[in-house]
Design a protein around this motif. Sequence first.
Motif, PDB file in Angstrom:
ATOM      1  N   ARG A 275       0.828  -1.208   0.000  1.00  0.00           N
ATOM      2  CA  ARG A 275       0.000   0.000   0.000  1.00  0.00           C
ATOM      3  C   ARG A 275       0.861   1.258   0.000  1.00  0.00           C
ATOM      4  N   LEU A 276       1.938   1.243   0.799  1.00  0.00           N
ATOM      5  CA  LEU A 276       2.818   2.413   0.866  1.00  0.00           C
ATOM      6  C   LEU A 276       3.396   2.751  -0.491  1.00  0.00           C
ATOM      7  N   ASN A 277       3.812   1.738  -1.230  1.00  0.00           N
ATOM      8  CA  ASN A 277       4.359   1.978  -2.564  1.00  0.00           C
ATOM      9  C   ASN A 277       3.305   2.573  -3.485  1.00  0.00           C
ATOM     10  N   HIS A 278       2.074   2.061  -3.363  1.00  0.00           N
ATOM     11  CA  HIS A 278       1.001   2.564  -4.214  1.00  0.00           C
ATOM     12  C   HIS A 278       0.604   3.975  -3.822  1.00  0.00           C
ATOM     13  N   ALA A 279       0.622   4.270  -2.512  1.00  0.00           N
ATOM     14  CA  ALA A 279       0.259   5.599  -2.039  1.00  0.00           C
ATOM     15  C   ALA A 279       1.268   6.649  -2.443  1.00  0.00           C
ATOM     16  N   ALA A 280       2.509   6.237  -2.754  1.00  0.00           N
ATOM     17  CA  ALA A 280       3.566   7.178  -3.108  1.00  0.00           C
ATOM     18  C   ALA A 280       3.428   7.704  -4.527  1.00  0.00           C
ATOM     19  N   ILE A 281       2.481   7.137  -5.307  1.00  0.00           N
ATOM     20  CA  ILE A 281       2.287   7.622  -6.684  1.00  0.00           C
ATOM     21  C   ILE A 281       1.817   9.071  -6.631  1.00  0.00           C
ATOM     22  N   PRO A 282       2.538   9.995  -7.261  1.00  0.00           N
ATOM     23  CA  PRO A 282       2.133  11.410  -7.193  1.00  0.00           C
ATOM     24  C   PRO A 282       1.024  11.715  -8.197  1.00  0.00           C
ATOM     25  N   LEU A 283       0.176  12.646  -7.821  1.00  0.00           N
ATOM     26  CA  LEU A 283      -0.847  13.138  -8.737  1.00  0.00           C
ATOM     27  C   LEU A 283      -0.273  14.302  -9.533  1.00  0.00           C
ATOM     28  N   HIS A 284      -0.549  14.356 -10.822  1.00  0.00           N
ATOM     29  CA  HIS A 284      -0.109  15.499 -11.629  1.00  0.00           C
ATOM     30  C   HIS A 284      -1.293  15.982 -12.460  1.00  0.00           C
ATOM     31  N   ASP A 285      -1.060  17.018 -13.232  1.00  0.00           N
ATOM     32  CA  ASP A 285      -2.153  17.703 -13.923  1.00  0.00           C
ATOM     33  C   ASP A 285      -2.837  16.846 -14.974  1.00  0.00           C
ATOM     34  N   MET A 286      -2.207  15.733 -15.378  1.00  0.00           N
ATOM     35  CA  MET A 286      -2.813  14.901 -16.404  1.00  0.00           C
ATOM     36  C   MET A 286      -3.928  14.018 -15.829  1.00  0.00           C
ATOM     37  N   PHE A 287      -3.907  13.797 -14.528  1.00  0.00           N
ATOM     38  CA  PHE A 287      -4.926  12.945 -13.920  1.00  0.00           C
ATOM     39  C   PHE A 287      -6.256  13.701 -13.829  1.00  0.00           C
ATOM     40  N   ARG A 288      -7.337  12.939 -13.925  1.00  0.00           N
ATOM     41  CA  ARG A 288      -8.675  13.518 -13.818  1.00  0.00           C
ATOM     42  C   ARG A 288      -9.409  12.913 -12.616  1.00  0.00           C
ATOM     43  N   ILE A 289     -10.260  13.730 -12.021  1.00  0.00           N
ATOM     44  CA  ILE A 289     -10.984  13.310 -10.820  1.00  0.00           C
ATOM     45  C   ILE A 289     -12.477  13.402 -11.094  1.00  0.00           C
ATOM     46  N   ALA A 290     -13.220  12.380 -10.678  1.00  0.00           N
ATOM     47  CA  ALA A 290     -14.680  12.363 -10.826  1.00  0.00           C
ATOM     48  C   ALA A 290     -15.322  12.754  -9.497  1.00  0.00           C
ATOM     49  N   ALA A 291     -16.329  13.635  -9.572  1.00  0.00           N
ATOM     50  CA  ALA A 291     -16.977  14.123  -8.345  1.00  0.00           C
ATOM     51  C   ALA A 291     -18.487  14.130  -8.513  1.00  0.00           C
ATOM     52  N   TYR A 292     -19.172  14.057  -7.381  1.00  0.00           N
ATOM     53  CA  TYR A 292     -20.633  14.046  -7.330  1.00  0.00           C
ATOM     54  C   TYR A 292     -21.160  15.378  -6.816  1.00  0.00           C
ATOM     55  N   LYS A 293     -22.405  15.682  -7.190  1.00  0.00           N
ATOM     56  CA  LYS A 293     -23.041  16.900  -6.689  1.00  0.00           C
ATOM     57  C   LYS A 293     -23.532  16.739  -5.260  1.00  0.00           C
ATOM     58  N   HIS A 294     -24.035  15.562  -4.939  1.00  0.00           N
ATOM     59  CA  HIS A 294     -24.598  15.349  -3.611  1.00  0.00           C
ATOM     60  C   HIS A 294     -24.776  13.857  -3.366  1.00  0.00           C
ATOM     61  N   PHE A 295     -25.068  13.533  -2.140  1.00  0.00           N
ATOM     62  CA  PHE A 295     -25.521  12.189  -1.791  1.00  0.00           C
ATOM     63  C   PHE A 295     -26.563  12.295  -0.701  1.00  0.00           C
ATOM     64  N   LYS A 296     -27.392  11.265  -0.572  1.00  0.00           N
ATOM     65  CA  LYS A 296     -28.433  11.236   0.449  1.00  0.00           C
ATOM     66  C   LYS A 296     -28.003  10.318   1.578  1.00  0.00           C
ATOM     67  N   LEU A 297     -28.200  10.796   2.792  1.00  0.00           N
ATOM     68  CA  LEU A 297     -27.745  10.090   3.979  1.00  0.00           C
ATOM     69  C   LEU A 297     -28.934   9.732   4.853  1.00  0.00           C
ATOM     70  N   ARG A 298     -28.997   8.483   5.261  1.00  0.00           N
ATOM     71  CA  ARG A 298     -30.059   8.048   6.173  1.00  0.00           C
ATOM     72  C   ARG A 298     -29.585   8.251   7.603  1.00  0.00           C
TER      73      ARG A 298
END
Length: 963
Positions: free
Chosen positions: A822-845
């Motif tokens: 996991r440590l090796n995988h966590a060391a991967i740096p994020l750069h400007d070429m990566f894209r992130i997906a995000a949500y507008k909202h979620f419903k919580l019970r």
Amino acid sequence: MIPLLPKPSGNACPSCNETLDTAQGLSAHLSLRAECRRAFKSANAAKRAEAVAQGLTALELVGPMGSEVSPDDHDVELVLLDPVRNDTPAPPEDNTLSAPEDDPASRSKRRRIEIEEVADEDEGGLPRKPWIEDFPRSAGTTLGEAETYFESIRCQKREARESPWAPFESEDEWELARWLVTSGLTQSSIEKYLKLKITQERTKPSFESNYLFYKKIDALPGGQASWKVEIFEAVGDQMGEDGKPKTERVELWKRDVVDCVRELMGNPLFRDIIRYAPERQYADPEGKTRIYGNMWTANWWWDVQTTLSRMSGDKSVWPVYLTLGNIDKNERRKPSAHATVLLGYLPVAKLECFSDKRRSLEGYRLFHQCMRSLLEPLIAAGKNGVLMTCADGQVRQVFPILAAYIADHPEQCLIAACQENRCPKCPVDPDKRGEPVFSCLKDPSRVSEVLKSVAEGEKPSEFSLWGLRAVELFWDNLPHCDIFTALTPDILHQLHKGVFKDHLVNWSTKAIEDGANEIDQRFKAMLKHSDLRYFKNGISLVSQWTGTEFKNMEKVFLGVVAGAGDERVTRAVRAVLDFIYYAHFETHTDDSLDALHKAWTDYHKYKHVFIELKIREHFNFPKGHSTEHYEPAIRALGAADGYSTEHPERLHIDFAKLAYGASNKQSTYIKQMTRWLDRQEAVHRFSCYLTWSTSSSQLSSLRSSLPADLSQLGRESRSDSVRVEDRDMPNLPDSESSAALLRPGDNLSSSDVCQASTTLDDSSDDFETLPPDLWERGFRVAKIPAFRSLTLVQVATDFGALNFTHCLNDFLTKLSVGNPARLNHAAIPLHDMFRIAAYKHFKLRLPVIRQVSPHALIDTIHAAPARLPAKPFASPISPNMSTVLARDPAVTASQASFGGTALSFDPAQPLRGLRVARVRMIFELPKAYDPTIFGITEPLVYVEWFTPFHVVDNITGMLLGND
């Protein structure tokens, strides 16, 4: 717990076998297809019966999806969207109630309900299942079995060899007929629809005209209470042109109150939510802390049952409603449940035949005369009892008693036959109503004696002292009826509109420098929140308010006045708001009632500041005095939410306004209103019968397929779930009248503790047709993110997640401690070429807090950036970032470091371990990382922490952070 029908594999409909892509798609399918919806309900009912027949007593609790993230994951600004970490485990929908037969404790009068793998207390500090003390003498004993009303209808149809939908030819035709009746279409509109060419050539109903249509409607099974009219003639003191006294004829339209009770008691759909005996519930095994909720848990029924156990065997109308205290208050408050029936229409007479001086008194007399006629059947029935077939098919001797009467202050004075400047419940001096002076309730027998003496020409001192009116009381001969105990709290008019809006807001505004302008500015400065109304223009210019607006004002009013004036003003405001919120509790304990009383005494302690500021001269107004009676009323009749005047006001739309709109508005409009109402009830009754019949057929088919011993076991279990064993005295349905009182889950339990509790679940109403796993994780989020390809620059500028890269790296690193892969995988740096997906909202019970609601509440958490409007030249749409309470990472880490578990709820410190945060972003783990390596299966949340709570402000009682 009894298992529900599991969702068909592949989201397939159990009726038509159509396969849907998602569980939500299946839910939509079921909501649109009536036959599939009924099949789903019936299959669920059959599954429950099968579970009982086979002795199933437990089911794996619905919990969050598995996640390998450790409890200390919250010490960074990223929070796993996981119901465990949001402290929202879904409550069990039902629990089997049990106690070992060979254990002496199981035979004690105070029972403890054993619950496997479930926390002892819910989030509000109440036990999930209370300790129960049964009534010590017999009550609710059955006297045999009989056909219920629905069973008799089914037998008649079988003997006549009719289809279930007769007199209609098919289920589709019945669905059309039901829509035509309940849609609000006028008779002329229905006639036009039936004459349309497309209707006659394609739909081809068996009724070709409005006349034939209503002929079929009138052929539906009728109710047990029919309408009658009684004529009254008032002879006035004004003389007519003929030299004789003027007269006025008025009509009282009514139904037999005992027949109305019989129909409610015998409705099979109320089988699982009706009680036949009182009980006492406790929050502790020692029985020191009482719980008050429904009427059967309060004192009045217990006390009256004790008494019975010692006995042997112009275009305006005034609707009077009736319901039963035996029915769960959460059900009887729903207009769709039809647990409240219309008992009659009282006449609203002008009484112009009387002089102005006598007109008011004669109005009192006419009201009591009509009510006496309306409730007269209760006299014999309340004394001798009436045999009724109840919802479970058992025959019981029922004593219908007037237990609670819901009315506003003017009508309460009308009922109590007193002037409106007096308290209708107690004999307190009018000049002392504003002080915390204890006054016992009026004695009904003494009031009756005084009025009888007045009728005989005497003038007892109490007549003027109590401000009585010379009338013949309608409640005088009603058995076991204490009318002054029966008058219930009126939260809407007494608290929301009266004490708060008409008085407290006005006083507080005058007590603050610059008054209304300052109050408006403070309302405008309030931050927006999804659960709060934003008063963008303040409140001073609003001329008409509703109950909902009063409640929205109350949520923020303490924050509005805090620091704006004299400290005592703020304390008085706090005391009133505390009282209002405690009065709103749907379930009370002795502790919450003590807190209610303390809020009442605090108000009286600080109210004199308004006299010092010359805003008030006294506090002798009736709505303020009424707060004195809330605590004893709740102890006697149960939580005040069961007696809100908001419900009869909602019923007024159906039973008065819509009914009048369906008439020709001529002299016979009331007769037409009753005919319209009969048809509406017939359609609803037949619809309920079809639902019951379908479910009953499924159960019968299931039992026939089981071995003989298991089939019998299932039948016994269903009977025991509502039958009260060891009891041989009558049940006490509690009727309420005049603008008055006014299917929740299953109550399947073992026979020895069948009275323990009625479990309400989310399967009713809006959640009724939903497959049972939609809230399995405790939250719901869209399948596809709204923002699928965000750059790191957009994350920082649009969402305000300035430290996103650092926080994500820190989060993954802490997850990877002790795991090199996991440590090796966590060391991967994020750069400007990566894209992130995000949500507008979620419903919580949210967790169930029974003081607030017996059902789980759904909250929407937003994280949407600012965006351009759809229309040109319009203002940009502001970002919508929710402010939430989340687990404090420091506290969570501290608990984990000492090997502790999650913090339990402490009613004295309800926000312990929580911290305010703003949700900036709801996102998926970037594709640069493999989620399976980290065990992350859910979306993540980027939050911005606010200052932690440190101290409690003694003036407002609010938690404060560091300055």
